[in-house]
Design a protein around this motif. Structure first.
Motif, PDB file in Angstrom:
ATOM      1  N   ALA A 215       0.723  -1.126  -0.105  1.00  0.00           N
ATOM      2  CA  ALA A 215       0.135  -0.229  -0.458  1.00  0.00           C
ATOM      3  C   ALA A 215       0.749   1.396   0.076  1.00  0.00           C
ATOM      4  CB  ALA A 215      -0.607  -0.166   0.919  1.00  0.00           C
ATOM      5  N   GLU A 216       1.594   1.291   0.540  1.00  0.00           N
ATOM      6  CA  GLU A 216       2.812   2.498   0.805  1.00  0.00           C
ATOM      7  C   GLU A 216       3.341   2.386  -0.271  1.00  0.00           C
ATOM      8  OE1 GLU A 216       5.413   2.345   4.276  1.00  0.00           O
ATOM      9  OE2 GLU A 216       3.593   2.121   6.255  1.00  0.00           O
ATOM     10  N   LEU A 217       4.225   1.861  -1.138  1.00  0.00           N
ATOM     11  CA  LEU A 217       4.356   1.263  -2.289  1.00  0.00           C
ATOM     12  C   LEU A 217       3.655   2.384  -3.588  1.00  0.00           C
ATOM     13  CD1 LEU A 217       7.058   0.976  -3.979  1.00  0.00           C
ATOM     14  CD2 LEU A 217       6.470  -0.983  -4.624  1.00  0.00           C
ATOM     15  N   THR A 218       2.492   1.524  -2.747  1.00  0.00           N
ATOM     16  CA  THR A 218       1.599   2.151  -4.086  1.00  0.00           C
ATOM     17  C   THR A 218       1.462   3.834  -4.107  1.00  0.00           C
ATOM     18  OG1 THR A 218       0.529   0.079  -4.338  1.00  0.00           O
ATOM     19  CG2 THR A 218      -0.119   1.655  -4.998  1.00  0.00           C
ATOM     20  N   ALA A 219       1.372   4.135  -2.795  1.00  0.00           N
ATOM     21  CA  ALA A 219       1.118   5.497  -2.819  1.00  0.00           C
ATOM     22  C   ALA A 219       2.099   6.121  -3.692  1.00  0.00           C
ATOM     23  CB  ALA A 219       0.803   5.975  -1.311  1.00  0.00           C
ATOM     24  N   ASP A 220       3.634   5.575  -2.714  1.00  0.00           N
ATOM     25  CA  ASP A 220       4.302   6.632  -3.210  1.00  0.00           C
ATOM     26  C   ASP A 220       4.679   6.837  -4.626  1.00  0.00           C
ATOM     27  OD1 ASP A 220       5.055   7.001  -0.532  1.00  0.00           O
ATOM     28  OD2 ASP A 220       6.566   5.213  -0.350  1.00  0.00           O
ATOM     29  N   VAL A 221       4.396   5.561  -5.625  1.00  0.00           N
ATOM     30  CA  VAL A 221       4.418   5.693  -6.975  1.00  0.00           C
ATOM     31  C   VAL A 221       2.959   6.940  -6.982  1.00  0.00           C
ATOM     32  CG1 VAL A 221       4.204   4.063  -9.094  1.00  0.00           C
ATOM     33  CG2 VAL A 221       5.285   3.449  -7.241  1.00  0.00           C
ATOM     34  N   PHE A 222       2.637   6.692  -7.082  1.00  0.00           N
ATOM     35  CA  PHE A 222       1.062   7.282  -7.550  1.00  0.00           C
ATOM     36  C   PHE A 222       1.759   8.860  -6.986  1.00  0.00           C
ATOM     37  CE2 PHE A 222      -3.131   9.765  -6.541  1.00  0.00           C
ATOM     38  CZ  PHE A 222      -4.004   9.487  -8.229  1.00  0.00           C
TER      39      PHE A 222
ATOM     40  N   ALA B 278       4.262   9.678  -9.539  1.00  0.00           N
ATOM     41  CA  ALA B 278       3.635   9.886 -11.029  1.00  0.00           C
ATOM     42  C   ALA B 278       2.813  11.665 -11.021  1.00  0.00           C
ATOM     43  CB  ALA B 278       2.962   8.897 -11.205  1.00  0.00           C
ATOM     44  N   ARG B 279       2.177  12.062 -10.664  1.00  0.00           N
ATOM     45  CA  ARG B 279       1.337  13.076 -10.409  1.00  0.00           C
ATOM     46  C   ARG B 279       1.489  13.759 -11.101  1.00  0.00           C
ATOM     47  NH1 ARG B 279      -2.237  14.389  -5.797  1.00  0.00           N
ATOM     48  NH2 ARG B 279      -3.197  15.268  -6.671  1.00  0.00           N
ATOM     49  N   ALA B 280       2.957  14.183 -10.600  1.00  0.00           N
ATOM     50  CA  ALA B 280       4.040  15.733 -11.018  1.00  0.00           C
ATOM     51  C   ALA B 280       4.495  15.496 -12.630  1.00  0.00           C
ATOM     52  CB  ALA B 280       5.363  15.465 -10.127  1.00  0.00           C
ATOM     53  N   LEU B 281       4.160  13.824 -13.856  1.00  0.00           N
ATOM     54  CA  LEU B 281       4.789  14.029 -15.238  1.00  0.00           C
ATOM     55  C   LEU B 281       3.873  14.734 -16.056  1.00  0.00           C
ATOM     56  CD1 LEU B 281       5.209   9.657 -14.771  1.00  0.00           C
ATOM     57  CD2 LEU B 281       6.448  11.919 -14.721  1.00  0.00           C
ATOM     58  N   GLY B 282       2.116  14.965 -15.838  1.00  0.00           N
ATOM     59  CA  GLY B 282       1.585  16.252 -16.069  1.00  0.00           C
ATOM     60  C   GLY B 282       0.091  16.052 -16.403  1.00  0.00           C
TER      61      GLY B 282
ATOM     62  N   VAL C 212       6.106   4.477 -12.873  1.00  0.00           N
ATOM     63  CA  VAL C 212       6.135   6.017 -13.504  1.00  0.00           C
ATOM     64  C   VAL C 212       6.712   5.314 -14.623  1.00  0.00           C
ATOM     65  CG1 VAL C 212       7.786   7.917 -12.846  1.00  0.00           C
ATOM     66  CG2 VAL C 212       7.478   6.287 -11.112  1.00  0.00           C
ATOM     67  N   GLN C 213       7.661   4.903 -15.012  1.00  0.00           N
ATOM     68  CA  GLN C 213       8.107   4.938 -16.560  1.00  0.00           C
ATOM     69  C   GLN C 213       6.296   4.536 -17.279  1.00  0.00           C
ATOM     70  OE1 GLN C 213      10.703   4.777 -18.905  1.00  0.00           O
ATOM     71  NE2 GLN C 213       8.858   5.438 -20.139  1.00  0.00           N
ATOM     72  N   LEU C 214       5.869   3.485 -16.680  1.00  0.00           N
ATOM     73  CA  LEU C 214       4.629   3.078 -17.134  1.00  0.00           C
ATOM     74  C   LEU C 214       3.235   4.853 -17.665  1.00  0.00           C
ATOM     75  CD1 LEU C 214       3.947  -0.409 -16.297  1.00  0.00           C
ATOM     76  CD2 LEU C 214       4.793   0.449 -18.385  1.00  0.00           C
ATOM     77  N   ALA C 215       3.279   4.879 -16.351  1.00  0.00           N
ATOM     78  CA  ALA C 215       2.784   6.273 -16.135  1.00  0.00           C
ATOM     79  C   ALA C 215       3.296   7.212 -17.227  1.00  0.00           C
ATOM     80  CB  ALA C 215       2.851   6.366 -14.400  1.00  0.00           C
ATOM     81  N   GLN C 216       4.300   7.270 -17.454  1.00  0.00           N
ATOM     82  CA  GLN C 216       5.125   8.117 -18.458  1.00  0.00           C
ATOM     83  C   GLN C 216       4.701   7.916 -19.905  1.00  0.00           C
ATOM     84  OE1 GLN C 216       7.042  11.522 -18.255  1.00  0.00           O
ATOM     85  NE2 GLN C 216       6.694  11.672 -20.221  1.00  0.00           N
ATOM     86  N   ASN C 217       4.500   7.206 -20.075  1.00  0.00           N
ATOM     87  CA  ASN C 217       4.499   6.701 -21.625  1.00  0.00           C
ATOM     88  C   ASN C 217       2.735   7.102 -21.023  1.00  0.00           C
ATOM     89  OD1 ASN C 217       5.758   5.301 -22.139  1.00  0.00           O
ATOM     90  ND2 ASN C 217       5.786   3.065 -22.046  1.00  0.00           N
TER      91      ASN C 217
END
Length: 521
Positions: free
Chosen positions: A365-372, A375-379, A405-410
């Motif tokens: 859960a913490e890992l998912t929240a950190d990734v989220f 990722a919000r800063a990407l666009g 994060v790479q998947l979010a960038q895509n």
């Protein structure tokens, strides 16, 4: 992003002929400079040694058995003759008087006349009379160079010997004997009945059988060598073919394969060798494609940088300052892109190392929240976190974050401002799934098989969006494989694409257990 088909550049190759031998010709004794026995010859030598030892054992064992049987037969013969004479002494009658014998001469003469001995058997009586001993024998030839009745010294030794049986060794051969003493009182001369078995002067039957067996064994050994040479050559033919094929392989030609015949170990070796060649061919092809693609990707920013630097060096005047600043910005941007390409290539190069992934227990859960949050800063997108799995897993948090994060960038590159991008994690059938789903145009069917390869891009990118080098999804796949998992592409309901990072929980628990053991030590 538009699809790009890369054609490997070919350069003319000049082949220079020298007096050197080919690789296939230098793999034998000439290359090593020393004599080397072939496998076929070694097999034949081992077969020859084993067969020789086996045949020698058979010959010696047979000889021992035959000699033992011959000795037993002689012993039985001596015992039988002695027993018959002893019985005749007790129950025999003088044919002239019809009464029992009273003197040894008549007894021995009558008994010997009624016997039919073997060719090498001698029956005789020895009476110690004065002035010289008397020998009573059968009137027939004995199969011996020196019959016992002609050897007075030997008869004397036998008659004086206290034993009833024995062996007499003479220059002319060995005599096995047995005797029965005859005693008719002190007024009668001492006499003995002697039965002797001579060695066969024409050759003992056992020795003859052994000689025949030796000759047959020699012929069998020669035939075994010929058959073994032919069979070893037939069995080792695929091995020689493997050697010849390996000698003919080059970096430019890995297409040769070994024909597989049969279902034995040699055919299994050929299958393994062919599988190895398949892997080598794929590896060399991937290496060539990688070099071509990397050269193409790096050549473009280098060309751009060189062109702008050349323009900047020739332009002068007040207006050149603004253009120089723009040129510096473009050059810096291209150099940054080259740096990212090099870093991605280095990361992919380290993906095969065992320490590429360093797992440690983390809360999903913490890992998912950190990734989220990252990722919000990407666009400027509509970011959503629909679900989060509550579970402790053993993963490399930094690598997993990099992959998601790479998947979010895509997803950002394939969507526009205000479109939805969802990030989440869940447990499905014993696996951990971290996913990124967008509402963009999705992945074209023709791109689904190639988007995870290096330097390959999909065709469904938003117009005007500058694409990367095509290494992002390759990095994601490398991180997934480092965790013994996989990355999957799935269509998003209502349109779009969903990329899922699937990590096995069992593997995570195993890594976690190992990590705890290491910490305890």
């Amino acid at each position: 992003m538009t699809a790009r088909t890369t054609t490997p550049e070919t350069t003319p190759t000049t082949t220079r002929t020298t007096g050197a031998t080919t690789p296939a010709a230098t793999t034998g004794e000439e290359a090593t400079g020393r004599f080397r026995l072939s496998a076929r010859l070694r097999i034949l030598l081992w077969l020859l040694v084993v067969m020789a030892v086996a045949l020698a054992t058979v010959v010696l064992t047979t000889r021992s058995i035959l000699l033992r049987d011959a000795e037993e037969r002689v012993d039985q013969l001596l015992a039988q003759e002695s027993s018959e004479f002893a019985n005749f002494v007790e129950h025999g009658r003088d044919p002239g008087t019809g009464r029992p014998f009273t003197e040894p001469r008549g007894l021995l003469t009558v008994f010997l006349e009624r016997q039919y001995p073997e060719p090498a058997e001698e029956l005789l009586g020895y009476i110690r009379e004065s002035p010289r001993p008397r020998v009573i024998r059968q009137p027939r030839d004995i199969a011996s160079r020196l019959p016992l009745y002609q050897d007075g010294a030997a008869l004397e030794r036998i008659s004086e010997d206290p034993a009833s049986t024995g062996t007499l060794r003479r220059d002319t051969g060995v005599v096995r004997w047995a005797k029965v003493r005859i005693d008719y009182g002190p007024d009668r001369p001492a006499a003995v009945f002697i039965v002797a078995s001579h060695d066969d002067p024409a050759g003992d039957s056992a020795e003859n059988a052994v000689r025949i067996l030796v000759v047959i064994s020699g012929v069998a050994l020669l035939m075994s060598c010929a058959v073994g040479w032919a069979v070893a050559g037939r069995i080792l033919a695929p091995v020689r073919l493997v050697r010849a094929t390996a000698a003919q392989l080059t970096e430019q030609d890995l297409t040769r394969r070994i024909p597989i015949r049969g279902r034995d170990d040699i055919s299994a070796l050929a299958e393994t060798f062919n599988a190895m060649l398949d892997r080598l061919e794929r590896a060399f092809a991937a290496q060539r494609d990688f070099v071509d693609d990397a050269g193409h990707e790096l050549r473009t920013p280098i060309t751009i940088v060189r062109g702008h630097l050349e323009l900047m060096s020739v332009e002068e005047g007040p207006a050149a300052a603004a253009e120089r600043r723009e040129t510096l910005r473009l050059v810096t941007d291209e150099l940054d892109r080259m740096s990212r390409i090099v870093e991605d290539l280095l990361l992919l190069a380290t993906a095969e190392r065992p320490d590429f992934v360093r797992a440690a227990p983390v809360q999903l859960a913490e890992l998912t929240a950190d990734v989220f949050v990252k990722a919000r800063a990407l666009g400027d997108r509509r970011w959503e976190l629909p679900e989060v799995a509550e579970h402790e897993v053993a993963v490399d948090a930094q690598r997993v974050t990099q992959a998601v994060v790479q998947l979010a960038q895509n997803a950002v590159q394939h969507t526009g401002p205000g479109q939805t991008v969802r990030i989440g994690s869940r447990l499905v059938a014993g696996d951990v799934e971290l996913y990124v789903a967008d509402t963009g145009p999705g992945v074209a069917p023709r791109d689904a098989e190639v988007i995870f390869e290096r330097f390959r891009r999909g065709t469904s990118r938003r117009g005007g969006e500058r694409g990367g080098a095509g290494l992002g999804l390759s990095i994601v796949r490398a991180i997934a494989r480092g965790h013994h998992g996989r990355v999957e592409h799935r269509p998003t309901p209502g349109g779009g694409a969903t990329f899922v990072l699937v990590l096995p929980v069992q593997q995570s628990q195993h890594v976690q257990h190992v990590q705890r053991l290491q910490e305890s030590e």
